[in-house]
Write a protein that holds these residues in place. Structure first.
Motif, PDB file in Angstrom:
ATOM      1  N   SER A 190      24.218  54.035   6.591  1.00 61.52           N
ATOM      2  CA  SER A 190      23.521  55.159   7.213  1.00 61.52           C
ATOM      3  C   SER A 190      23.647  55.129   8.722  1.00 61.52           C
ATOM      4  O   SER A 190      23.718  54.061   9.331  1.00 61.52           O
ATOM      5  CB  SER A 190      22.032  55.129   6.839  1.00 61.52           C
ATOM      6  OG  SER A 190      21.309  56.148   7.507  1.00 61.52           O
TER       7      SER A 190
ATOM      8  N   SER B 191      28.354  57.039  12.517  1.00 59.21           N
ATOM      9  CA  SER B 191      28.686  58.019  11.478  1.00 59.21           C
ATOM     10  C   SER B 191      30.141  57.898  11.035  1.00 59.21           C
ATOM     11  O   SER B 191      30.455  58.017   9.841  1.00 59.21           O
ATOM     12  CB  SER B 191      28.398  59.428  11.976  1.00 59.21           C
ATOM     13  OG  SER B 191      27.004  59.654  12.067  1.00 59.21           O
TER      14      SER B 191
ATOM     15  N   LEU C  12      25.121  58.199   4.787  1.00 63.33           N
ATOM     16  CA  LEU C  12      24.459  59.277   5.507  1.00 63.33           C
ATOM     17  C   LEU C  12      25.067  59.323   6.896  1.00 63.33           C
ATOM     18  O   LEU C  12      25.027  58.336   7.637  1.00 63.33           O
ATOM     19  CB  LEU C  12      22.952  59.039   5.584  1.00 63.33           C
ATOM     20  CG  LEU C  12      22.209  59.180   4.249  1.00 63.33           C
ATOM     21  CD1 LEU C  12      20.820  58.570   4.337  1.00 63.33           C
ATOM     22  CD2 LEU C  12      22.127  60.635   3.840  1.00 63.33           C
ATOM     23  N   ALA C  13      25.648  60.466   7.252  1.00 64.83           N
ATOM     24  CA  ALA C  13      26.388  60.575   8.505  1.00 64.83           C
ATOM     25  C   ALA C  13      26.105  61.911   9.174  1.00 64.83           C
ATOM     26  O   ALA C  13      25.796  62.907   8.505  1.00 64.83           O
ATOM     27  CB  ALA C  13      27.884  60.427   8.250  1.00 64.83           C
ATOM     28  N   ALA C  14      26.221  61.936  10.496  1.00 62.48           N
ATOM     29  CA  ALA C  14      26.041  63.177  11.254  1.00 62.48           C
ATOM     30  C   ALA C  14      27.212  64.118  10.998  1.00 62.48           C
ATOM     31  O   ALA C  14      28.267  63.717  10.490  1.00 62.48           O
ATOM     32  CB  ALA C  14      25.907  62.867  12.736  1.00 62.48           C
ATOM     33  N   ASP C  15      27.030  65.372  11.378  1.00 64.12           N
ATOM     34  CA  ASP C  15      27.984  66.401  10.965  1.00 64.12           C
ATOM     35  C   ASP C  15      29.291  66.407  11.748  1.00 64.12           C
ATOM     36  O   ASP C  15      30.163  67.234  11.473  1.00 64.12           O
ATOM     37  CB  ASP C  15      27.338  67.789  11.025  1.00 64.12           C
ATOM     38  CG  ASP C  15      26.894  68.176  12.426  1.00 64.12           C
ATOM     39  OD1 ASP C  15      26.727  67.286  13.277  1.00 64.12           O
ATOM     40  OD2 ASP C  15      26.709  69.388  12.665  1.00 64.12           O
TER      41      ASP C  15
ATOM     42  N   ASP D 208      29.111  63.994  19.819  1.00 63.94           N
ATOM     43  CA  ASP D 208      28.013  64.373  18.928  1.00 63.94           C
ATOM     44  C   ASP D 208      27.867  65.899  18.918  1.00 63.94           C
ATOM     45  O   ASP D 208      27.741  66.533  19.962  1.00 63.94           O
ATOM     46  CB  ASP D 208      26.720  63.714  19.407  1.00 63.94           C
ATOM     47  CG  ASP D 208      25.597  63.827  18.398  1.00 63.94           C
ATOM     48  OD1 ASP D 208      25.178  64.958  18.115  1.00 63.94           O
ATOM     49  OD2 ASP D 208      25.139  62.785  17.908  1.00 63.94           O
TER      50      ASP D 208
ATOM     51  N   ASN E 245      16.910  63.580  17.434  1.00 63.23           N
ATOM     52  CA  ASN E 245      16.570  63.800  16.029  1.00 63.23           C
ATOM     53  C   ASN E 245      15.142  63.304  15.813  1.00 63.23           C
ATOM     54  O   ASN E 245      14.841  62.144  16.096  1.00 63.23           O
ATOM     55  CB  ASN E 245      17.551  63.015  15.160  1.00 63.23           C
ATOM     56  CG  ASN E 245      17.387  63.276  13.680  1.00 63.23           C
ATOM     57  OD1 ASN E 245      16.289  63.544  13.204  1.00 63.23           O
ATOM     58  ND2 ASN E 245      18.473  63.177  12.949  1.00 63.23           N
TER      59      ASN E 245
ATOM     60  N   SER F 283      22.922  66.339   9.061  1.00 63.74           N
ATOM     61  CA  SER F 283      23.562  65.145   8.495  1.00 63.74           C
ATOM     62  C   SER F 283      24.007  65.442   7.073  1.00 63.74           C
ATOM     63  O   SER F 283      23.436  66.302   6.387  1.00 63.74           O
ATOM     64  CB  SER F 283      22.618  63.944   8.515  1.00 63.74           C
ATOM     65  OG  SER F 283      21.462  64.197   7.742  1.00 63.74           O
TER      66      SER F 283
END
Length: 297
Positions: A97, A129, A145-148, A198, A241, A266
């Motif tokens: 994550s 991520s 679980l990763a950021a977009d 990011d 976040n 995410s």
């Protein structure tokens, strides 16, 4: 060749002598010598030179031992897997994550999951991520679980979490008394920014540029969790976040809404076909339950 011959050969290479190999395997020295001779016959080349009563590995024997060692590493992995199944009964689950969720929401999901799966062995790693994506894509982890901003090719995925950014600052900050923070409030303010790659950072920048605002970036960091820690120390103000800010308010961090809305998104990542596994399905449900429930008092 058979497994017992390879096992005796490996013990001989590790122990350095037939007597030591015999002791390691609790057999006789003649049994060691016989197994080595049979193995040499099977492979078609000499594994040892006989020098003054001692067995000295040949170059071919050294090369063969390297591959035998690799094979036994695979066997050791099988033994470890069998031990986990024996000890835990229901297998294991490996989760990776990003930090914002890995220190808050994911632990709550782990608690929920273990309430109904108390014997499952869980591995949880907090990674960037991009590393989360790579570990899932190479099947080292079951769920990520990763950021977009990550490349989603090669992994099954679905949007998991979309939440509005909040503004964080120390209690003595000039903006701490405002109900809502807007871009104009941040102009020339000491600002703790997320990394340029990011996507949430890009969306923040768009909201600044739309109003001609230029915060003074004093620190860049990839993690909202670190932004919170720096803001608490008085380094500056930041947009994060809200999952990462969980618990910081009790330590004195001031958290304010930010307008216009900027979203952190995410994805939940699965290695191919992993969604079909019962444990993966149940942990995904626990994640969704934890997300819906929000922070615990």
């Amino acid at each position: 060749m058979n497994f017992r011959q390879l096992e005796i050969y490996r013990a001989l290479m590790i122990g350095g002598s037939a007597s030591r190999a015999a002791d390691l395997l609790n057999i006789t020295q003649p049994a060691v010598s016989r197994a080595v001779s049979e193995l040499e016959h099977r492979v078609g080349f000499s594994l040892f030179d006989r020098v003054k009563g001692r067995l000295v590995p040949t170059p071919e024997g050294q090369l063969f031992f390297r591959d035998v060692g690799n094979a036994f590493q695979g066997l050791d992995s099988l033994r470890a897997s069998a031990a986990r199944i024996r000890d835990f009964g229901s297998g294991s689950l490996k989760i990776a994550s990003l930090a914002a969720l890995g220190s808050t929401l994911v632990p709550r999901a782990v608690r929920r999951f273990r309430e109904v799966n108390p014997h499952v062995s869980i591995t949880l790693q907090i990674l960037s991520s991009s590393a989360v994506r790579d570990h899932v894509a190479t099947q080292q982890f079951d769920i990520g679980l990763a950021a977009d901003e990550v490349d989603l090719s090669g992994v099954d995925h679905s949007l998991f979490y979309s939440v509005r950014a909040v503004c964080v600052m120390p209690a003595d900050h000039p903006l701490a008394g405002k109900d809502v923070i807007r871009p104009a409030d941040l102009d020339k303010m000491a600002f703790i920014a997320l990394s340029p790659e990011d996507r949430a950072r890009a969306r923040m920048t768009e909201s600044f540029e739309a109003e001609g605002i230029h915060p003074h970036i004093v620190v860049e960091t990839p993690a909202s969790l670190t932004v919170c820690a720096l803001a608490l120390e008085g380094v500056g103000i930041g947009l994060v976040n809200p999952a990462a800010a969980d618990g910081f308010e009790k330590r004195g961090l001031v958290i304010k809404p930010y307008e216009p809305a900027v979203y952190f998104k995410s994805y939940i990542l699965f290695r191919p076909d992993a969604q079909r596994a019962r444990l993966v399905r149940e942990f995904t449900a626990a994640l969704n339950d934890a997300a819906r429930a929000g922070p615990q008092p």
